[in-house]
Design an enzyme around this catalytic site. Structure first.
Site, PDB file in Angstrom:
ATOM      1  N   HIS B  64       0.857  -1.189   0.000  1.00  0.00           N
ATOM      2  CA  HIS B  64       0.000   0.000   0.000  1.00  0.00           C
ATOM      3  C   HIS B  64       0.890   1.235   0.000  1.00  0.00           C
ATOM      4  O   HIS B  64       1.598   1.481   0.980  1.00  0.00           O
ATOM      5  CB  HIS B  64      -0.910  -0.006   1.233  1.00  0.00           C
ATOM      6  CG  HIS B  64      -1.880  -1.148   1.235  1.00  0.00           C
ATOM      7  ND1 HIS B  64      -3.130  -1.066   0.658  1.00  0.00           N
ATOM      8  CD2 HIS B  64      -1.763  -2.403   1.707  1.00  0.00           C
ATOM      9  CE1 HIS B  64      -3.738  -2.236   0.797  1.00  0.00           C
ATOM     10  NE2 HIS B  64      -2.941  -3.067   1.425  1.00  0.00           N
ATOM     11  N   HIS B 181      -9.028 -10.160  -1.083  1.00  0.00           N
ATOM     12  CA  HIS B 181      -8.846 -10.107   0.373  1.00  0.00           C
ATOM     13  C   HIS B 181     -10.020 -10.895   0.929  1.00  0.00           C
ATOM     14  O   HIS B 181     -11.143 -10.419   0.917  1.00  0.00           O
ATOM     15  CB  HIS B 181      -8.877  -8.632   0.803  1.00  0.00           C
ATOM     16  CG  HIS B 181      -9.101  -8.405   2.269  1.00  0.00           C
ATOM     17  ND1 HIS B 181      -8.186  -7.762   3.060  1.00  0.00           N
ATOM     18  CD2 HIS B 181     -10.135  -8.704   3.096  1.00  0.00           C
ATOM     19  CE1 HIS B 181      -8.655  -7.672   4.302  1.00  0.00           C
ATOM     20  NE2 HIS B 181      -9.832  -8.239   4.344  1.00  0.00           N
ATOM     21  N   ASN B 280      -5.261  -6.950   9.457  1.00  0.00           N
ATOM     22  CA  ASN B 280      -6.336  -7.779   8.945  1.00  0.00           C
ATOM     23  C   ASN B 280      -5.894  -8.448   7.664  1.00  0.00           C
ATOM     24  O   ASN B 280      -5.535  -7.764   6.711  1.00  0.00           O
ATOM     25  CB  ASN B 280      -7.576  -6.912   8.667  1.00  0.00           C
ATOM     26  CG  ASN B 280      -8.822  -7.757   8.466  1.00  0.00           C
ATOM     27  OD1 ASN B 280      -8.873  -8.903   8.895  1.00  0.00           O
ATOM     28  ND2 ASN B 280      -9.816  -7.186   7.821  1.00  0.00           N
ATOM     29  N   ASP B 307       2.061  -7.080   2.262  1.00  0.00           N
ATOM     30  CA  ASP B 307       0.890  -6.278   2.659  1.00  0.00           C
ATOM     31  C   ASP B 307       1.349  -5.058   3.454  1.00  0.00           C
ATOM     32  O   ASP B 307       0.785  -4.699   4.488  1.00  0.00           O
ATOM     33  CB  ASP B 307      -0.109  -7.101   3.477  1.00  0.00           C
ATOM     34  CG  ASP B 307      -1.460  -6.394   3.628  1.00  0.00           C
ATOM     35  OD1 ASP B 307      -2.309  -6.889   4.386  1.00  0.00           O
ATOM     36  OD2 ASP B 307      -1.656  -5.331   2.999  1.00  0.00           O
TER      37      ASP B 307
END
Lengths: 314, 450
Positions: B64, B181, B280, B307
């Site tokens: 990200h 996801h 998560n 991630d």
């Protein structure tokens, strides 16, 4: 059990888990002395004179907040209460910023109740003041467990070997977690009961027995402790209705008859009459619910004194 | 400008090479790979240090970068700096920016920022649905043309089975995989930690492993029906891995990735409500972690991806319930992979390269993943025995939300080359000074040729 200790080992009281058996005994013994103060015409001692205590309550509370306030005043502390709804928290101020701003005014003790588990741990990380957990989310409510143990001890002499049944919304209850830790440390045999949807895992860690049969839990019990069922549990699809809960799990006179004849009926409050407990049981001869409230003041005085009292005496 | 990397061990399973090879780089390309290459007259020679290994540039396919919209957490510039420091020559970045990357404009912006930073290559992943709201398909063809290499609604699951089906069919037509996801929102509800003994003890609402397993099963079934390629993001539970294994065994085009934190930690790491262990899917039980490690070893898991999810320190210094999910991972991935997998004999070096380079390249259809004559000069110099102490204060990422601060690990990155340029040299690594000198000289040479 006698002890020469006059203070608690740590700076904070965040959970039962971090208290040693000696510290627990010290709190309960000190509470005996504190309870006596509540019977005097002038209910005040100077133990915390000049000490500033802030009650920081992020959740509504009658019992606990009043109990702490009275305990603080009886010890002559300077006390003030902040309710989150009317503070800058409503403007979006974070817990850490709230704490730092308060710290700048040098409180000695902060008593915090917060809807998030671990909030008191976060506060303890950023604060110099003594932090007392008055209930953090679903995690612990240590002073509640201490006053529960104190109440049982007053009636039964001690807790070792007693069968204690705890019935209600176990999964979401901080009172349960604190009581589990404390009762098993003091040697009680703990049974918990509730709907399958509300029973937490990992109870074997404490050596507690769990069942979905209230009768099995209550059978021969010396103490029957009821926990509140909240309306929200229906939204989370945990129970179909409060009516059905009372049918299957509510503490009625008939169910209570399965326990020891002198069994104590306890509840941390507030009660939902006709949900977890029948009115006649709540008001009946075996109920010590209001004594719990009285003892709460004494126990909280003890905790405050043992954490923050005797300044300059060390 | 020519550079000869001499005498190093090259581990490149996709090209079937593992041994001492010399590599000649000219400009931004690899031009020769062979035993014992002669040094061309104008070339610089780099003696590859004995304790280093050359591998095709590592690729992190789940990152990200937070730009546009959340630049206080990370930007493309800081994120790609973190990437090359972590040994990655390329990253694929997720579309949950603000605005969401569901159109050519945002894709082009990200690519522009990546070019300006001039560090790791950036391959954007576009959204499955407009705004990632789960209602209408995004203009996937436009996204592909703009440069997206896959689609995902990461941050959330692809909202419905119907949408997932259509996405698999449509993007399959375009040759783009769907990265999902996997979690069932109703089971996840308000959960913040793995449903289990730790969450119970700490009074935290739990996310059951079943929430992930159910969605994985859904996606495998739909991949079977449509023939579209599905890639399961950040797999965290043993049950989910079993579903993927069964799918692969019956020929379904499913691949999966595991993060370093999931193969290293369990939910015990939460300790006293450390928000840098909140992500998560959450850290799960030891049995799940061990199953993931086994899957990495036996080939059921295809990719190690981080991630990488930067959050500003202020955002994590709150109650556990309220903290955002995610931790950074680009700069600790290689060390964790070495320390916990390679040095514990779970993975060979070749298998590590497959997981962190060849397979991500293959799944996303990227150039790279192997070194070949005529191919881009993207390579990573790894130092398998380098003693690393994780220093969160020294991270190149704009954020430091990591639970690995202070960890002592064995294995790290010596240097990273993208397009023939050493974009990162680890000052603590063997031979670093020499590399840095050469890069300084060649950079000035490049400057003169412009």
């Amino acid at each position: 059990m006698t002890t020469t200790r006059t203070r608690l080992g740590g700076t904070h009281l965040l959970d039962i888990e971090s208290l040693s058996p000696e510290e627990i005994a010290l709190i309960l013994e000190t509470a005996d002395a504190m309870k006596e103060i509540g019977t005097r015409p002038i209910k005040k001692v100077p133990a915390l004179r000049g000490t500033t205590v802030v009650n920081l309550f992020f959740e509504p509370s009658t019992r606990t907040r009043t109990s702490f306030e009275i305990a603080e005043k009886r010890l002559s502390a300077d006390t003030l209460s902040i309710a989150a709804a009317t503070s800058s928290v409503a403007k979006g101020e974070t817990l850490v910023d709230t704490a730092r701003n308060l710290e700048a005014m040098a409180p000695d003790v902060i008593v915090i109740r917060h809807p998030s588990s671990g909030a008191c741990h976060l506060l303890a990380q950023v604060c110099q003041a003594h932090v007392i957990n008055a209930g953090d989310g679903m995690h612990e409510h240590p002073t509640q467990a201490l006053l529960d143990a104190y109440t049982i001890r007053e009636h039964k002499g001690g807790l070792a070997g007693l069968k204690v049944a705890i019935i209600g919304d176990l999964l979401h209850s901080r009172v349960l977690r604190s009581n589990l830790a404390l009762l098993t440390t003091l040697g009680a045999e703990v049974w918990v009961a509730g709907p399958a949807t509300l029973i937490p895992r990992g109870l074997d860690r404490y050596g507690a027995r769990s069942t979905t049969s209230v009768d099995e839990a209550v059978e021969g019990a010396d103490v029957v402790m009821l926990l509140r069922i909240q309306l929200e549990r229906m939204r989370g699809l945990f129970i179909p209705s409060l009516r059905e809960y009372f049918e299957l799990f509510g503490m009625t006179r008939e169910r209570l008859a399965l326990a020891q004849p002198e069994a104590l009926v306890m509840h941390p409050g507030p009660l939902n009459r006709g949900v977890e407990i029948a009115s006649d049981v709540a008001d009946g001869p075996q109920s010590v619910i209001l004594e719990q409230v009285t003892n709460g003041v004494a126990v909280r005085m003890a905790v405050l004194y043992l954490l923050a009292g005797g300044v300059g005496a060390d | 400008m020519q550079l000869l990397l001499k005498g190093g061990r090259l581990v490149d399973p996709a090209s079937d090479r593992d041994g001492a090879f010399d590599i000649l780089v000219d400009g931004d390309r690899v031009v020769r790979i062979d035993r014992q290459l002669p040094l061309p007259s104008r070339a610089f020679e780099v003696d590859v240090p004995r304790d280093c290994v050359i591998v095709p540039g590592l690729i992190d396919m789940h990152v990200h970068l937070r730009e546009p919209g959340q630049e206080h957490k990370e930007t493309v510039a800081s994120g790609t700096a973190a990437a090359v420091a972590g040994g990655f020559t390329a990253v694929a970045c997720m579309p949950n920016t603000d605005p969401v990357n569901d159109n050519a404009g945002v894709t082009a912006f990200i690519l522009k920022q990546a070019r300006a930073a001039g560090l790791a290559r950036v391959f954007p992943i576009g959204a499955v649905s407009r705004g990632s709201l789960g209602e209408h398909l995004a203009d996937i063809g436009e996204l592909k043309q703009a440069g997206c290499v896959a689609i995902s609604d990461d941050g959330r699951p692809v909202a419905t089975a119907l949408l997932m089906r259509r996405a698999l069919e449509y993007s399959g037509m375009l040759g783009l995989p769907v990265l999902d996801h996997c979690e069932d929102p109703s089971l996840k509800a308000e959960g913040v930690a793995n449903e289990g003994a730790m969450a119970d003890r700490l009074g935290l609402r739990g996310i059951p492993a079943a929430a992930e397993e159910i969605m994985v099963a859904r996606d495998v079934a739909l991949a079977r029906v449509t023939g579209g390629a599905v890639h399961i993001c950040h797999l965290s539970a043993a049950g989910s891995l079993d579903v993927v294994r069964a799918g692969k065994a019956s020929g379904v085009p499913v691949t999966c990735e595991v993060t370093p934190h999931h193969f290293t930690l369990t939910d015990e790491a939460i300790g006293q409500y450390d928000t840098n262990t909140k992500m998560n899917p959450p850290l799960r039980a030891a049995a799940d972690r061990d199953a993931l490690v086994e899957g990495l070893g036996d080939g059921s898991v295809d990719v190690i991806a981080t991630d990488h999810a930067p959050h500003h320190a202020d955002e994590k210094l709150v109650e556990f319930d309220r903290a955002p999910f995610g931790i950074v991972g680009l700069e600790t991935a290689v060390s964790l992979a070495f320390d916990r997998l390679v040095h514990r004999n779970v993975l060979s070096l070749g298998r590590l390269v497959e997981l962190m380079s060849a397979n991500p390249a293959r799944i996303l259809g990227l150039p790279g993943g192997r070194l070949h004559e005529g191919g881009p000069a993207d390579l990573t110099l790894l130092a398998p025995d380098l003693a690393v102490t994780v220093d969160l204060g020294a991270l190149r990422s704009a954020s430091a939300n990591s639970p690995f601060g202070g960890w002592e690990l064995r294995g790290g990155v010596a240097a990273t080359m993208v397009g023939g340029r050493w974009v990162y040299v680890n000052p603590a690594a063997p031979g670093a000074a020499a590399l840095a000198r050469i890069e300084a000289v060649s950079a000035s040479r490049r400057g003169k040729h412009r």
